[in-house]
Motif scaffolding. Structure first.
Motif, mmCIF file in Angstrom:
data_model
loop_
_atom_site.group_PDB
_atom_site.id
_atom_site.type_symbol
_atom_site.label_atom_id
_atom_site.label_comp_id
_atom_site.label_asym_id
_atom_site.label_seq_id
_atom_site.Cartn_x
_atom_site.Cartn_y
_atom_site.Cartn_z
ATOM 1 N N ALA A 139 -40.451 -20.618 -43.698
ATOM 2 C CA ALA A 139 -39.600 -20.613 -44.895
ATOM 3 C C ALA A 139 -38.270 -21.296 -44.626
ATOM 4 N N LEU A 140 -37.695 -21.026 -43.451
ATOM 5 C CA LEU A 140 -36.359 -21.549 -43.146
ATOM 6 C C LEU A 140 -36.383 -23.009 -42.713
ATOM 7 N N ARG A 141 -37.538 -23.551 -42.440
ATOM 8 C CA ARG A 141 -37.630 -25.001 -42.231
ATOM 9 C C ARG A 141 -37.424 -25.751 -43.548
ATOM 10 N N GLN A 142 -37.683 -25.060 -44.648
ATOM 11 C CA GLN A 142 -37.644 -25.700 -45.961
ATOM 12 C C GLN A 142 -36.304 -25.544 -46.673
ATOM 13 N N ARG A 143 -35.509 -24.547 -46.276
ATOM 14 C CA ARG A 143 -34.234 -24.293 -46.951
ATOM 15 C C ARG A 143 -33.309 -23.527 -46.019
ATOM 16 N N ASP A 144 -32.031 -23.482 -46.365
ATOM 17 C CA ASP A 144 -31.031 -22.858 -45.508
ATOM 18 C C ASP A 144 -30.996 -21.337 -45.618
ATOM 19 N N HIS A 145 -31.508 -20.799 -46.732
ATOM 20 C CA HIS A 145 -31.484 -19.356 -46.974
ATOM 21 C C HIS A 145 -32.863 -18.905 -47.434
ATOM 22 N N LEU A 146 -33.056 -17.594 -47.496
ATOM 23 C CA LEU A 146 -34.363 -17.087 -47.903
ATOM 24 C C LEU A 146 -34.681 -17.443 -49.350
ATOM 25 N N LEU A 147 -33.664 -17.416 -50.213
ATOM 26 C CA LEU A 147 -33.844 -17.812 -51.599
ATOM 27 C C LEU A 147 -33.305 -19.227 -51.816
ATOM 28 N N GLU A 148 -33.880 -19.905 -52.755
ATOM 29 C CA GLU A 148 -33.520 -21.303 -52.975
ATOM 30 C C GLU A 148 -32.084 -21.467 -53.457
ATOM 31 N N ASP A 149 -31.536 -20.459 -54.130
ATOM 32 C CA ASP A 149 -30.200 -20.596 -54.715
ATOM 33 C C ASP A 149 -29.065 -20.300 -53.745
ATOM 34 N N GLY A 150 -29.370 -19.992 -52.494
ATOM 35 C CA GLY A 150 -28.317 -19.778 -51.512
ATOM 36 C C GLY A 150 -28.260 -18.357 -50.981
ATOM 37 N N PHE A 151 -27.146 -18.015 -50.368
ATOM 38 C CA PHE A 151 -26.975 -16.726 -49.701
ATOM 39 C C PHE A 151 -27.195 -15.576 -50.674
ATOM 40 N N SER A 152 -27.982 -14.590 -50.224
ATOM 41 C CA SER A 152 -28.276 -13.410 -51.037
ATOM 42 C C SER A 152 -28.247 -12.174 -50.145
#
Length: 204
Positions: A139-152
């Motif tokens: 999951a983290l290879r694809q984005r910087d956070h667990l959710l697409e919209d950023g830090f949660s």
């Protein structure tokens, strides 16, 4: 609000979220062995389950269980964007991650703290954990956070429980996206302030 916490436990995640949201709160340290609070109280009177975190509201009501506390706090200040709105697909995704972390990462690491557990059993737990780490790594290879919209709030929780791996000589360098993620999540002022606030008590 009062946050009942103990150093090196999952209560770090609501602590981070409280600071990220800028909400007023008081920290109350709990001795996990005696179940006494730093202000002389009986923690079992606050949370009969006997473990942190517990969030006591100004009206005296108490909320327990980390994922519930995290979502409650995020919804107090929805404009901060730490949880997607209730009723959306994105909120369900958040709950999916929180449940995965509770049942697979948090619960998977917990037995490793048991000194009486045979090494053979610990090896089984580690093997299962590493399979779960592979899911997070992907999951983290694809984005910087667990959710697409950023830090949660999910990131605050994952950062907290993955921090325990240092107690068991688990080298997260095997999962480079996770290692980079922890460095990234550990940098904001809300996280460094929470860690600093707990450090003196930890050293006491």
């Amino acid at each position: 609000m009062k946050l009942y916490y103990a150093p090196e436990t999952c209560s770090l995640s609501p602590h981070i979220v409280l600071r990220e949201l800028g909400l007023p709160f008081t920290l109350v340290r709990v001795d996990n062995r005696t179940k006494k609070t730093a202000d002389g109280g009986d923690f079992l009177a606050i949370n009969p389950k006997g473990y942190v975190a517990a969030l006591q509201l100004d009206d005296g009501r108490v909320l327990t269980e980390g994922p519930a506390i995290l979502q409650y706090l995020a919804d107090l200040k929805p404009e901060a964007g730490l949880a997607p709105p209730n009723g959306t697909w994105e909120r369900v995704r958040l709950q999916e991650w929180l449940n995965f972390m509770t049942s697979e990462i948090h619960a998977g690491l917990s037995p490793l703290f048991n000194a009486a557990l045979p090494e053979e059993a610990k090896a089984i737990f580690r093997e299962k954990l590493f399979r779960r780490f592979a899911v997070i790594e992907d999951a983290l290879r694809q984005r910087d956070h667990l959710l697409e919209d950023g830090f949660s709030v999910a990131d605050a929780y994952l950062f907290t429980v993955l921090g325990w791996t240092r107690f068991f000589a688990i080298d997260l360098g095997r999962w480079p996206a996770i290692a980079a993620y922890l460095r990234r999540i550990g940098a904001p002022p809300s996280v460094t302030a929470a860690l600093a606030a707990e450090a003196p008590a930890e050293a006491a």
